[in-house]
Design a protein around this motif. Structure first.
Motif, mmCIF file in Angstrom:
data_model
loop_
_atom_site.group_PDB
_atom_site.id
_atom_site.type_symbol
_atom_site.label_atom_id
_atom_site.label_comp_id
_atom_site.label_asym_id
_atom_site.label_seq_id
_atom_site.Cartn_x
_atom_site.Cartn_y
_atom_site.Cartn_z
ATOM 1 N N HIS A 304 0.808 -1.231 0.000
ATOM 2 C CA HIS A 304 0.000 0.000 0.000
ATOM 3 C C HIS A 304 0.833 1.268 0.000
ATOM 4 C CE1 HIS A 304 0.845 0.169 4.367
ATOM 5 N NE2 HIS A 304 0.454 1.425 4.303
ATOM 6 N N ASN A 305 1.989 1.251 0.660
ATOM 7 C CA ASN A 305 2.811 2.458 0.703
ATOM 8 C C ASN A 305 3.382 2.821 -0.659
ATOM 9 O OD1 ASN A 305 2.583 3.453 3.280
ATOM 10 N ND2 ASN A 305 4.755 3.293 3.750
ATOM 11 N N PHE A 306 3.546 1.814 -1.522
ATOM 12 C CA PHE A 306 4.070 2.086 -2.856
ATOM 13 C C PHE A 306 2.984 2.668 -3.759
ATOM 14 C CE2 PHE A 306 6.537 -1.407 -1.047
ATOM 15 C CZ PHE A 306 7.803 -0.844 -1.083
ATOM 16 N N VAL A 307 1.735 2.392 -3.438
ATOM 17 C CA VAL A 307 0.620 3.011 -4.163
ATOM 18 C C VAL A 307 0.496 4.467 -3.747
ATOM 19 C CG1 VAL A 307 -1.886 3.016 -4.474
ATOM 20 C CG2 VAL A 307 -0.622 0.849 -4.486
ATOM 21 N N TYR A 308 0.486 4.708 -2.425
ATOM 22 C CA TYR A 308 0.417 6.085 -1.946
ATOM 23 C C TYR A 308 0.703 6.130 -0.456
ATOM 24 C CZ TYR A 308 -1.291 10.743 -0.770
ATOM 25 O OH TYR A 308 -1.386 12.033 -0.314
ATOM 26 N N ASN A 309 1.418 7.173 -0.059
ATOM 27 C CA ASN A 309 1.596 7.509 1.351
ATOM 28 C C ASN A 309 1.613 9.030 1.442
ATOM 29 O OD1 ASN A 309 3.208 8.362 3.816
ATOM 30 N ND2 ASN A 309 3.081 6.162 4.201
ATOM 31 N N TYR A 310 0.761 9.559 2.281
ATOM 32 C CA TYR A 310 0.600 11.011 2.378
ATOM 33 C C TYR A 310 1.914 11.714 2.667
ATOM 34 C CZ TYR A 310 -0.741 15.537 4.378
ATOM 35 O OH TYR A 310 -0.841 16.878 4.660
ATOM 36 N N TYR A 311 2.769 11.086 3.463
ATOM 37 C CA TYR A 311 4.004 11.730 3.895
ATOM 38 C C TYR A 311 5.153 11.560 2.911
ATOM 39 C CZ TYR A 311 1.611 11.886 8.416
ATOM 40 O OH TYR A 311 0.707 12.118 9.413
ATOM 41 N N HIS A 312 5.142 10.498 2.119
ATOM 42 C CA HIS A 312 6.350 10.144 1.381
ATOM 43 C C HIS A 312 6.196 10.065 -0.140
ATOM 44 C CE1 HIS A 312 7.984 9.377 5.280
ATOM 45 N NE2 HIS A 312 7.220 8.328 5.503
ATOM 46 N N THR A 313 5.001 9.909 -0.653
ATOM 47 C CA THR A 313 4.849 9.719 -2.091
ATOM 48 C C THR A 313 5.174 11.009 -2.841
ATOM 49 O OG1 THR A 313 3.139 8.058 -1.754
ATOM 50 C CG2 THR A 313 3.277 9.067 -3.940
ATOM 51 N N PRO A 314 6.140 10.982 -3.768
ATOM 52 C CA PRO A 314 6.478 12.198 -4.524
ATOM 53 C C PRO A 314 5.390 12.527 -5.548
ATOM 54 C CG PRO A 314 7.733 10.329 -5.347
ATOM 55 C CD PRO A 314 7.003 9.837 -4.129
ATOM 56 N N GLN A 315 5.301 13.778 -5.892
ATOM 57 C CA GLN A 315 4.295 14.208 -6.863
ATOM 58 C C GLN A 315 4.536 13.602 -8.246
ATOM 59 O OE1 GLN A 315 1.444 16.071 -6.317
ATOM 60 N NE2 GLN A 315 2.032 15.660 -4.175
ATOM 61 N N THR A 316 5.736 13.086 -8.472
ATOM 62 C CA THR A 316 6.056 12.481 -9.766
ATOM 63 C C THR A 316 5.613 11.022 -9.866
ATOM 64 O OG1 THR A 316 8.252 11.935 -8.910
ATOM 65 C CG2 THR A 316 8.023 13.998 -10.139
ATOM 66 N N SER A 317 5.071 10.463 -8.782
ATOM 67 C CA SER A 317 4.674 9.053 -8.805
ATOM 68 C C SER A 317 3.551 8.832 -9.806
ATOM 69 C CB SER A 317 4.217 8.596 -7.424
ATOM 70 O OG SER A 317 2.955 9.152 -7.118
ATOM 71 N N ILE A 349 -5.614 -3.212 -4.016
ATOM 72 C CA ILE A 349 -6.271 -4.516 -4.089
ATOM 73 C C ILE A 349 -5.890 -5.238 -5.373
ATOM 74 C CG2 ILE A 349 -8.514 -5.661 -4.317
ATOM 75 C CD1 ILE A 349 -9.628 -3.453 -2.448
ATOM 76 N N PHE A 350 -5.785 -4.485 -6.466
ATOM 77 C CA PHE A 350 -5.391 -5.088 -7.746
ATOM 78 C C PHE A 350 -3.993 -5.705 -7.650
ATOM 79 C CE2 PHE A 350 -3.199 -4.553 -11.867
ATOM 80 C CZ PHE A 350 -3.959 -5.440 -12.627
ATOM 81 N N VAL A 351 -3.044 -4.942 -7.113
ATOM 82 C CA VAL A 351 -1.672 -5.452 -6.989
ATOM 83 C C VAL A 351 -1.622 -6.632 -6.022
ATOM 84 C CG1 VAL A 351 0.669 -4.878 -6.266
ATOM 85 C CG2 VAL A 351 -0.679 -3.205 -7.536
ATOM 86 N N ALA A 352 -2.317 -6.520 -4.883
ATOM 87 C CA ALA A 352 -2.313 -7.602 -3.899
ATOM 88 C C ALA A 352 -2.994 -8.853 -4.435
ATOM 89 C CB ALA A 352 -3.001 -7.140 -2.614
ATOM 90 N N THR A 353 -4.003 -8.676 -5.271
ATOM 91 C CA THR A 353 -4.686 -9.829 -5.882
ATOM 92 C C THR A 353 -3.757 -10.562 -6.839
ATOM 93 O OG1 THR A 353 -6.885 -8.841 -5.657
ATOM 94 C CG2 THR A 353 -6.612 -10.515 -7.365
ATOM 95 N N LEU A 354 -3.051 -9.810 -7.667
ATOM 96 C CA LEU A 354 -2.070 -10.443 -8.546
ATOM 97 C C LEU A 354 -1.032 -11.204 -7.725
ATOM 98 C CD1 LEU A 354 -1.374 -7.667 -11.233
ATOM 99 C CD2 LEU A 354 -2.743 -9.739 -11.487
ATOM 100 N N SER A 355 -0.565 -10.570 -6.667
ATOM 101 C CA SER A 355 0.430 -11.205 -5.798
ATOM 102 C C SER A 355 -0.114 -12.483 -5.182
ATOM 103 C CB SER A 355 0.837 -10.218 -4.699
ATOM 104 O OG SER A 355 1.674 -10.828 -3.745
ATOM 105 N N TRP A 356 -1.375 -12.451 -4.736
ATOM 106 C CA TRP A 356 -1.969 -13.608 -4.072
ATOM 107 C C TRP A 356 -2.078 -14.796 -5.023
ATOM 108 C CZ3 TRP A 356 -2.851 -15.776 0.369
ATOM 109 C CH2 TRP A 356 -3.808 -16.792 0.484
ATOM 110 N N PHE A 357 -2.604 -14.575 -6.210
ATOM 111 C CA PHE A 357 -2.862 -15.694 -7.117
ATOM 112 C C PHE A 357 -1.622 -16.140 -7.883
ATOM 113 C CE2 PHE A 357 -7.263 -14.213 -6.545
ATOM 114 C CZ PHE A 357 -7.858 -15.430 -6.249
ATOM 115 N N LEU A 358 -0.699 -15.224 -8.147
ATOM 116 C CA LEU A 358 0.477 -15.589 -8.933
ATOM 117 C C LEU A 358 1.648 -16.072 -8.079
ATOM 118 C CD1 LEU A 358 0.519 -12.720 -11.612
ATOM 119 C CD2 LEU A 358 -0.423 -15.036 -11.812
#
Length: 372
Positions: A304-317, A349-358
């Protein structure tokens, strides 16, 4: 009220609902920090620690009883525990670290040794600063460090010492946080170290002990709704005390007391899920969507932190660039609290779902070769 007549032996269906609640608290805290003033992330992580304390201790006690019954060596159970935990935890953790190195996600390359040794919490405590989008890995480090010693406590020491050990863990964590606070240590030190988190694990271990040896007496009594409500009231009272009783936000109530009462509330919250909530709570915890999101909660937390984190996610993400693109066409929608939360949730959820099944589900199937 709870159904205390049908305590499940091998699988507690509502605990996936608990996992969903815990990870949701963390996600809300990290994604909506500018709107949220309640320490939901702390509560979510504490809930995971108490839950781990219960499940891990129960597994280890069952292994110990099996060892004693069959006469096999405790080292068999140690190896089994290590292998099964490694199968569950390591694959997507180290895949995440590997991808962070490949795509040069800061500060992974610079602090790689701390990441691969599950020591990011120690790095944070020593340097008294967070680690950007990987700062949430501190709690996984705490759990892994806990696994390094706790199996030996259960598998090699006599059962008559268990209660003393578990209560000792609780007391040690609180006293250690108090010692650090009185010595003016930075609040991060009390927050991220494994020994200062032992009260949560200790309460989970107590739950497993009572479930295994005193299910129809102590455990059944503790599952009464009255205790859940009292513990919640105490927790809320501490939150009000730390918020309005001190000028410094990192006061003794925050660094020392809150964590214990959060863990105590989680203790009763989880006990009631083990015995089985009824009514609307049962409908919620056993809902198919909640159950599924609980099953993939490890991936949700890790990514989840790689998707977004209020404190750390750069505007270029890329996630924020997409959001700004949506804003160009639907500004009112893109600016809304509900849409932003839905947007970040859907991506995670999309990324975690891929991770779960793959990855996770196929790899987890290997654990069947390491059953009793």
């Amino acid at each position: 009220m709870v159904n205390t007549s049908k305590i499940q032996e091998n699988y507690f269906i509502q605990l996936d609902g608990i996992r969903f609640v815990a990870v949701s608290l963390v996600l809300v805290d990290h994604w909506l920090a500018e709107r949220n003033v309640i320490p939901l992330g702390v509560l979510g992580v504490t809930m995971f620690f108490v839950l781990s304390g219960f499940l891990i201790t129960r597994i280890l006690i069952q292994s110990k009883l099996k060892d004693e019954k069959t006469g096999r060596s405790p080292w068999f159970s140690v190896r089994q525990f290590i292998v099964r935990r490694s199968i569950r935890i390591f694959p997507i953790y180290y895949l995440t670290i590997f991808l962070c190195v490949i795509f040069n996600v800061p500060p992974v390359r610079e602090q790689l040794i701390w990441c691969i040794t599950y020591a990011t919490n120690i790095y944070i405590a020593l340097n008294q600063r967070w680690m950007g989008v990987i700062d949430h890995l501190w709690s996984l480090a705490v759990e892994e460090q806990y696994y390094l010693f706790f199996p030996y406590v259960i598998l090699f020491l006599p059962k008559r010492y268990f209660l003393k050990i578990f209560f000792g863990m609780i007391a040690l964590a609180v006293l250690l946080r108090l010692f650090l606070h009185l010595n003016h240590s930075d609040w991060m030190v009390q927050y991220v170290l494994m020994p200062t988190s032992l009260d949560a694990f200790g309460l989970g271990a107590l739950m497993a002990y009572f479930f295994t040896f005193h299910k129809e007496s102590t455990f059944k009594t503790l599952s009464k709704t009255m205790y859940l409500l009292i513990s919640f009231g105490l927790y809320v009272s501490v939150l009000f005390y730390e918020k309005f009783g001190f000028e410094n936000p990192h006061n003794i109530a925050y660094t020392v007391i809150e964590r214990f009462f959060a863990a105590l509330f989680c203790f009763f919250f989880i006990i009631n899920a083990v015995t089985g909530y009824k009514g609307l709570a049962k409908v919620f915890f056993e809902n198919g969507v909640v159950q599924y999101l609980g099953k993939i909660s490890y991936g949700l937390y890790l990514y989840h932190n790689f998707v977004y984190n209020y404190y750390h996610t750069p505007q270029t993400s890329i996630t924020l660039r997409i959001l700004r693109k949506i804003h160009q066409y639907l500004p009112a929608l893109a600016d809304s609290f509900a849409f932003q939360f839905f947007y970040f949730s859907a991506l995670t959820i999309f990324v975690a779902t891929l991770s779960w099944f793959l990855i996770e589900k196929p790899v987890n199937s290997l654990k069947r070769y390491f059953n009793y």
